[in-house]
Design a protein around this motif. Structure first.
Motif, PDB file in Angstrom:
ATOM      1  N   GLU A   1      -1.271  12.739   0.967  1.00 58.19           N
ATOM      2  CA  GLU A   1      -2.278  12.433  -0.050  1.00 58.19           C
ATOM      3  C   GLU A   1      -1.618  12.134  -1.397  1.00 58.19           C
ATOM      4  OE1 GLU A   1      -5.725  11.430  -1.773  1.00 58.19           O
ATOM      5  OE2 GLU A   1      -5.333  11.675   0.372  1.00 58.19           O
ATOM      6  N   GLU A   2      -0.585  12.893  -1.741  1.00 58.84           N
ATOM      7  CA  GLU A   2       0.148  12.613  -2.981  1.00 58.84           C
ATOM      8  C   GLU A   2       0.772  11.225  -2.925  1.00 58.84           C
ATOM      9  OE1 GLU A   2       2.928  15.655  -4.275  1.00 58.84           O
ATOM     10  OE2 GLU A   2       1.641  17.196  -3.424  1.00 58.84           O
ATOM     11  N   GLN A   3       1.318  10.856  -1.765  1.00 56.93           N
ATOM     12  CA  GLN A   3       1.918   9.528  -1.617  1.00 56.93           C
ATOM     13  C   GLN A   3       0.853   8.442  -1.724  1.00 56.93           C
ATOM     14  OE1 GLN A   3       5.054   8.754  -1.678  1.00 56.93           O
ATOM     15  NE2 GLN A   3       4.667   6.583  -1.472  1.00 56.93           N
ATOM     16  N   ARG A   4      -0.331   8.668  -1.145  1.00 53.98           N
ATOM     17  CA  ARG A   4      -1.432   7.698  -1.274  1.00 53.98           C
ATOM     18  C   ARG A   4      -1.783   7.469  -2.742  1.00 53.98           C
ATOM     19  NH1 ARG A   4      -3.546  10.814   2.866  1.00 53.98           N
ATOM     20  NH2 ARG A   4      -3.350   9.799   4.876  1.00 53.98           N
ATOM     21  N   LYS A   5      -1.876   8.561  -3.502  1.00 55.26           N
ATOM     22  CA  LYS A   5      -2.199   8.454  -4.922  1.00 55.26           C
ATOM     23  C   LYS A   5      -1.117   7.687  -5.672  1.00 55.26           C
ATOM     24  CE  LYS A   5      -4.963  12.664  -5.160  1.00 55.26           C
ATOM     25  NZ  LYS A   5      -5.032  14.047  -5.668  1.00 55.26           N
ATOM     26  N   THR A   6       0.143   7.965  -5.350  1.00 59.93           N
ATOM     27  CA  THR A   6       1.251   7.261  -5.989  1.00 59.93           C
ATOM     28  C   THR A   6       1.192   5.777  -5.673  1.00 59.93           C
ATOM     29  OG1 THR A   6       2.676   9.213  -5.943  1.00 59.93           O
ATOM     30  CG2 THR A   6       3.777   7.080  -6.101  1.00 59.93           C
TER      31      THR A   6
ATOM     32  N   THR B   1      -1.433   4.025  -4.796  1.00 62.15           N
ATOM     33  CA  THR B   1      -2.604   3.447  -5.452  1.00 62.15           C
ATOM     34  C   THR B   1      -2.309   3.203  -6.925  1.00 62.15           C
ATOM     35  OG1 THR B   1      -4.101   4.535  -3.906  1.00 62.15           O
ATOM     36  CG2 THR B   1      -5.044   3.839  -6.010  1.00 62.15           C
ATOM     37  N   HIS B   2      -1.687   4.182  -7.576  1.00 64.45           N
ATOM     38  CA  HIS B   2      -1.348   4.022  -8.988  1.00 64.45           C
ATOM     39  C   HIS B   2      -0.334   2.902  -9.182  1.00 64.45           C
ATOM     40  CE1 HIS B   2       0.826   4.802 -12.757  1.00 64.45           C
ATOM     41  NE2 HIS B   2      -0.393   5.022 -13.204  1.00 64.45           N
ATOM     42  N   ASP B   3       0.673   2.843  -8.322  1.00 72.21           N
ATOM     43  CA  ASP B   3       1.677   1.784  -8.424  1.00 72.21           C
ATOM     44  C   ASP B   3       1.038   0.410  -8.280  1.00 72.21           C
ATOM     45  OD1 ASP B   3       3.608   3.714  -8.769  1.00 72.21           O
ATOM     46  OD2 ASP B   3       4.515   3.472  -6.782  1.00 72.21           O
ATOM     47  N   SER B   4       0.097   0.305  -7.357  1.00 68.90           N
ATOM     48  CA  SER B   4      -0.607  -0.963  -7.149  1.00 68.90           C
ATOM     49  C   SER B   4      -1.424  -1.326  -8.385  1.00 68.90           C
ATOM     50  CB  SER B   4      -1.512  -0.852  -5.926  1.00 68.90           C
ATOM     51  OG  SER B   4      -2.244  -2.032  -5.746  1.00 68.90           O
ATOM     52  N   TRP B   5      -2.148  -0.357  -8.941  1.00 68.65           N
ATOM     53  CA  TRP B   5      -2.944  -0.587 -10.147  1.00 68.65           C
ATOM     54  C   TRP B   5      -2.043  -1.014 -11.310  1.00 68.65           C
ATOM     55  CZ3 TRP B   5      -2.522   1.947 -14.832  1.00 68.65           C
ATOM     56  CH2 TRP B   5      -3.488   1.627 -15.787  1.00 68.65           C
TER      57      TRP B   5
END
Length: 94
Positions: free
Chosen positions: A41-46, A48-52
């Motif tokens: 989940e932490e990797q998913r958030k990272t 997502t943030h990197d993509s944004w």
């Protein structure tokens, strides 16, 4: 589809980890699964943030390339930022 993860640890570490997991009402497998799911989940958030962030940077460069960017001198930017900060600091005082 579920997958299996295997790793090696010494017997004492396993025993102590099992005791801790059991004292929390779960199995060592449950604890390992929860840790792995939390890391994912932490990797998913990272990601997502990197993509944004990439989208924001690309949009900024597109704005520069199209000539629509508005550049502000450093001193003027500092003055505007200080004014914004003061407005936020003082909004409860009105």
């Amino acid at each position: 589809m579920d997958t299996r993860i295997q790793f090696r640890i010494d017997e004492e570490t396993k025993r102590l980890a099992q005791l801790m997991a059991e004292s929390q009402g779960r199995t060592l497998s449950d604890a390992c699964r929860e840790l792995t799911e939390g890391l994912a989940e932490e990797q998913r958030k990272t990601m997502t943030h990197d993509s944004w962030l990439t989208e924001q940077i690309n949009a900024a460069f597109d704005k520069i390339d199209s000539g629509k960017a508005n550049f502000i001198e450093d001193n003027e930017a500092k003055i505007e930022m200080e004014a914004r900060k003061n407005k936020i600091r003082n909004r409860d005082k009105i």
